[in-house]
Design a protein around this motif. Structure first.
Motif, mmCIF file in Angstrom:
data_model
loop_
_atom_site.group_PDB
_atom_site.id
_atom_site.type_symbol
_atom_site.label_atom_id
_atom_site.label_comp_id
_atom_site.label_asym_id
_atom_site.label_seq_id
_atom_site.Cartn_x
_atom_site.Cartn_y
_atom_site.Cartn_z
ATOM 1 N N ILE A 142 0.857 -1.185 0.000
ATOM 2 C CA ILE A 142 0.000 0.000 0.000
ATOM 3 C C ILE A 142 0.892 1.235 0.000
ATOM 4 O O ILE A 142 1.785 1.368 0.838
ATOM 5 N N ASN A 143 0.660 2.118 -0.952
ATOM 6 C CA ASN A 143 1.345 3.406 -1.010
ATOM 7 C C ASN A 143 0.328 4.516 -0.769
ATOM 8 O O ASN A 143 -0.840 4.398 -1.139
ATOM 9 N N GLY A 144 0.790 5.591 -0.148
ATOM 10 C CA GLY A 144 -0.101 6.705 0.147
ATOM 11 C C GLY A 144 0.033 7.822 -0.866
ATOM 12 O O GLY A 144 1.116 8.103 -1.372
ATOM 13 N N CYS A 145 -1.070 8.460 -1.167
ATOM 14 C CA CYS A 145 -1.102 9.623 -2.049
ATOM 15 C C CYS A 145 -1.818 10.739 -1.289
ATOM 16 O O CYS A 145 -3.043 10.736 -1.169
ATOM 17 N N GLY A 146 -1.045 11.657 -0.760
ATOM 18 C CA GLY A 146 -1.633 12.690 0.068
ATOM 19 C C GLY A 146 -1.408 12.364 1.531
ATOM 20 O O GLY A 146 -0.530 11.584 1.890
ATOM 21 N N GLY B 28 -3.408 -2.933 6.636
ATOM 22 C CA GLY B 28 -3.856 -4.103 5.873
ATOM 23 C C GLY B 28 -2.832 -4.674 4.937
ATOM 24 O O GLY B 28 -3.069 -5.720 4.324
ATOM 25 N N SER B 29 -1.681 -4.021 4.767
ATOM 26 C CA SER B 29 -0.665 -4.530 3.849
ATOM 27 C C SER B 29 0.085 -5.689 4.482
ATOM 28 O O SER B 29 -0.056 -5.984 5.666
ATOM 29 N N GLY B 30 0.898 -6.367 3.648
ATOM 30 C CA GLY B 30 1.741 -7.439 4.168
ATOM 31 C C GLY B 30 1.549 -8.743 3.422
ATOM 32 O O GLY B 30 0.977 -8.794 2.324
ATOM 33 N N ALA B 31 2.055 -9.823 4.023
ATOM 34 C CA ALA B 31 2.003 -11.151 3.407
ATOM 35 C C ALA B 31 0.566 -11.664 3.381
ATOM 36 O O ALA B 31 -0.149 -11.598 4.378
ATOM 37 N N VAL C 154 -8.616 -3.656 3.843
ATOM 38 C CA VAL C 154 -7.683 -2.557 4.052
ATOM 39 C C VAL C 154 -8.473 -1.342 4.529
ATOM 40 O O VAL C 154 -9.642 -1.170 4.179
ATOM 41 N N THR C 155 -7.816 -0.514 5.330
ATOM 42 C CA THR C 155 -8.478 0.651 5.906
ATOM 43 C C THR C 155 -7.582 1.875 5.751
ATOM 44 O O THR C 155 -6.369 1.797 5.968
ATOM 45 N N LEU D 138 -1.837 -1.359 -3.926
ATOM 46 C CA LEU D 138 -2.946 -0.410 -3.848
ATOM 47 C C LEU D 138 -2.406 0.962 -3.443
ATOM 48 O O LEU D 138 -1.409 1.055 -2.715
ATOM 49 N N TYR D 139 -3.087 1.987 -3.894
ATOM 50 C CA TYR D 139 -2.717 3.352 -3.544
ATOM 51 C C TYR D 139 -3.878 3.981 -2.778
ATOM 52 O O TYR D 139 -5.003 4.039 -3.283
ATOM 53 N N ALA D 140 -3.590 4.398 -1.541
ATOM 54 C CA ALA D 140 -4.589 5.082 -0.723
ATOM 55 C C ALA D 140 -4.504 6.573 -1.027
ATOM 56 O O ALA D 140 -3.543 7.237 -0.667
ATOM 57 N N LYS D 141 -5.506 7.073 -1.728
ATOM 58 C CA LYS D 141 -5.468 8.462 -2.191
ATOM 59 C C LYS D 141 -6.294 9.347 -1.261
ATOM 60 O O LYS D 141 -7.451 9.050 -0.957
ATOM 61 N N PHE D 142 -5.662 10.429 -0.828
ATOM 62 C CA PHE D 142 -6.320 11.393 0.042
ATOM 63 C C PHE D 142 -6.378 12.750 -0.655
ATOM 64 O O PHE D 142 -5.539 13.060 -1.507
#
Length: 741
Positions: free
Chosen positions: A389-393, A399-402, A411-412, A451-455
């Motif tokens: 998981i990468n963050g945008c903002g 929730g990431s990992g194996a 994921v949250t 996944l990219y968590a966009k804010f």
């Protein structure tokens, strides 16, 4: 091993194998007894039976455990008596002694003996079960070893007969698979890791077939050419493809008929080259790993030597015939059962592979030599994967990992204050939106997944209000984002003055004393209140009444006429033209000829004196003021009091700010400032500016000054400093009011 009479030496103590179930499974226990014979080897010593069979047993144990079948794996040391006791105590359902064969006990050369022997043995009451299991494993071994190119002309076969009884009621099989002193068997199969895996796979599939189990727990989809999901099956359209049904039934999940190809009912003359069929399932786990099995009928009408090439799209072969790009699966002898073609991994993000089978050889010339297919099945194979998981903002996430492909994953995302969650994206911060929910549950695809968590900035509400509501109005409220520049404006109602801006409530926390207040939007919603107070004033009837009054008090003038306006300044005058006054105001400037009420304090720091208005009430347009005709020497007049300065040396009635009309000769001009052009007008009355100019300076704005001649001018009497003296000037309201005569 040299036949079955040394079987008693191969059983050893049991060690616990992998016991974790994978999906629904039957309660089956399998006891593995691989050969411990190091003296049995190929003539070139490249194959050692004991080592190889333990490797095959390891592979088989892993396959059984993955299917949820419990197993125990013998080590090298324990003799038959103890292992027989252990198997009985453990209540094993199956005992497999895993070996390869040899021609002669004392002959170390290469021989031409070939084949696979299956030797079932048990109590008489249990013999039929052992025989059935032996037959099924034997058939699978013929199938698996045939795929490695062991020619059928060598007579690969399954020889099934009874051997020594045992003290356990388990299905007991001695496997003698291929000959390690046969060059082809050894070099093409037994010396290869893939060959030992085929040995293990044949045992595994035979056990599953015997107990009526699928090879993989997660059978996801069946596809039949003429039945269920047939929209995912295609053929090349040749006229010789047709329906085929009724020859065998071994899996209740196959509900309809299959398909077959052959050119004619006689000898056939059509070349089958290029004929193809393909299957294109839509699977549940994008990027996941799957096993594909194929089934066909098995009777005298099926081709005995057909082979096909295999081509894959949107996926990559992992094992089996798929990896070899060819299969003999459609031949007679492999039918009425599921044939494992191997495994494949879907390409990242893909869920619909294409697996195409194209005729490459063999006899399919007529009705007695058919290419037949009954159906396909696809089983999902869970594989390890990693969720990134990468963050945008601005925000946090979890929730990431194996993971394991096929898992249900949640994921949250939680935004920082002042921000909001925009969505979960794939392919980058500006990629594809997969969910707008901050808590997102999905099925984990195969392979690594990002996944990219966009804010983004959250919409924040700014509200403004007047305190009291009758005190004035406010602007600038609305929806903004964190950090955005905001300007709010407070405009007092007549009779009120702006005091300050406060937060949260009327008279709350101080924010600003500026009626026009600019700031950056904070990280949460905000309420601003414009506080107004009634203006305390002293009413004054006439403008001239102000001349003697001090500056510290607010005065109110009513019903005065506006004669001119520019920028933040306007002029008012009595209707009888007895006095006028300059007014400075930061609010809305009234139009010329309007009637107004004005409240404000006086400023005597400059001439003419100025009223700094805090309230202006525009009552609408009234009658205009006619200009007063004066000579230039009378402009300004004398100071009426110490509080009201005038021009230097002024004489006569005080008239600064009044609307006047003068006439005279146009003199020197200056146009260097395009917005403040001027010229001097001299009527001969003796006015000078002390700097060598005769007459009065006429400021005409953007209008072009007259070069010469007699000119009449209408404008407001103002002042400016020249050579240390305060001198009068005429401020023209409109270029049309400069009239050459």
């Amino acid at each position: 091993m040299n036949k079955a009479f040394t079987l008693a030496r191969v059983f050893a103590a049991a060690l616990v194998c992998v016991l974790l179930p994978a999906g629904q499974a039957m309660a089956i226990k399998v006891y593995l007894a691989p050969s411990r014979q190091l003296s049995n080897h190929s003539p070139d010593l490249k194959y050692i039976e004991g080592n190889a069979m333990h490797t095959a047993a390891d592979k088989l144990a892993a396959k059984l455990a993955a299917r949820g079948i419990e197993c125990r794996h013998a080590d090298w040391n324990e003799e038959y008596g103890t292992s027989d006791y252990n198997a009985r105590q453990w209540m094993a359902d199956v005992v497999l002694a895993m070996h390869t064969n040899a021609c002669c006990a004392n002959d170390t050369g290469w021989h031409s003996n070939y084949g696979t022997q299956m030797l079932p043995y048990a109590y008489v009451d249990n013999y039929s079960l052992s025989y059935d299991l032996a037959s099924k494993i034997g058939n699978k071994m013929v199938q698996k070893f045939g795929a490695f190119g062991i020619p059928t002309s060598l007579g690969v076969y399954s020889d099934t007969y009874s051997q020594f009884p045992s003290n356990t009621q388990a299905r007991n099989i001695l496997l003698e698979a291929l000959f390690h002193d046969n060059w082809n068997d050894c070099t093409k199969v037994l010396q290869l890791d893939a060959g030992l895996d085929a040995y293990a796979q044949a045992c595994f599939e035979g056990i599953c077939d015997h107990f009526g189990m699928s090879y993989v727990a997660n059978i996801e989809k069946y596809i039949e050419p003429r039945g269920q999901n047939n929209q995912y099956y295609q053929e090349d359209g040749n006229q010789y493809w047709g329906n085929s049904a009724g020859w065998c039934s071994f899996d209740s999940n196959l509900t309809s008929g299959g398909s077959r190809y052959y050119p004619s009912n006689t000898t056939g003359t059509t070349d089958p080259t290029g004929r193809w069929m393909q299957v294109r399932p839509v699977l549940n786990v994008p990027g996941g790993t799957y096993q594909i099995d194929v089934a066909h009928y098995d009777n005298d009408f099926i081709s005995t030597d057909i082979s096909t090439s295999i081509a894959l799209t949107n996926c990559t072969a992992q094992s089996g015939d798929l990896q070899r790009n060819t299969t003999n699966a459609f031949r007679k002898g492999f039918g009425c059962q599921w044939y494992n073609l191997g495994t494949f991994a879907l390409s990242p993000g893909q869920s619909q592979p294409t697996i195409k089978f194209t005729y490459s050889g063999g006899n399919v010339s007529n009705a007695n030599n058919r290419w037949n297919v009954l159906g396909f099945r696809f089983a999902f194979i869970p594989t390890p994967s990693t969720l990134y998981i990468n963050g945008c903002g601005g925000g946090t996430w979890s929730g990431s990992g194996a993971k394991t492909a096929g898992d249900t994953v949640t994921v949250t995302a939680t935004p920082f204050p002042g921000l909001q969650f925009v969505g979960w994206m794939t392919g980058g911060c500006n990629g594809t939106l997969v969910s707008a929910n901050s808590t997102y549950t999905f099925t984990m695809p195969g392979g690594n997944y990002t996944l990219y968590a966009k804010f983004g900035f959250a919409p924040l509400q700014l509200t403004t209000a007047a305190c009291p509501s009758a005190g004035g109005t406010t602007t600038g409220g609305g929806t903004y984002t964190y950090g955005q520049s905001v300007t709010v404006t407070a405009t007092p109602a007549p009779g009120y003055m702006f005091t300050n801006w406060t937060m949260s409530s009327c008279g709350g926390s101080f924010a600003s004393s500026n009626a026009s207040y600019t700031f950056s939007m904070p990280s949460s919603a905000l309420s601003l209140y414009a506080n107004f107070a009634p203006i305390q004033f002293e009413p004054v009837s006439l403008i001239s009444d102000l001349w003697a009054l001090p500056n510290s008090t607010n005065y109110k003038l009513s019903d005065k006429t506006v004669t001119a306006a520019t920028g933040s300044t306007f002029w008012i005058e009595e209707s009888d033209r007895t006095a006028a006054l300059r007014v400075a105001y930061t609010g809305a400037i009234p139009a010329r000829n309007s009637k107004v009420d004005v409240i404000g304090a006086l400023d005597s720091s400059t001439a003419p004196r100025v009223l700094n208005a805090v309230s202006v009430t525009d009552k609408g347009v009234g009658n205009p003021i006619d200009p007063l005709a004066l000579i230039t020497r009378a402009l300004g007049g004398a100071s009426p009091s110490a509080n009201t300065p005038s021009v230097t040396g002024g004489v006569g009635a005080y008239n600064l700010g009044m609307l006047v009309r003068i006439a005279g000769m146009a003199g020197s001009a200056d146009t260097s400032d395009p917005n403040k052009k001027y010229f001097f007008l001299d009527d001969g009355s003796g006015l000078t500016d002390g700097l060598g100019h005769s007459g009065v300076k006429v400021i005409c704005g953007t209008a072009t000054p007259p070069a010469s001649g007699v000119v009449r001018v209408t404008g407001i009497i103002g002042t400016e400093t020249a050579g240390g003296r305060i001198v009068p000037v005429i401020i023209v309201r409109d270029p049309a009011e400069v009239n050459p005569l």
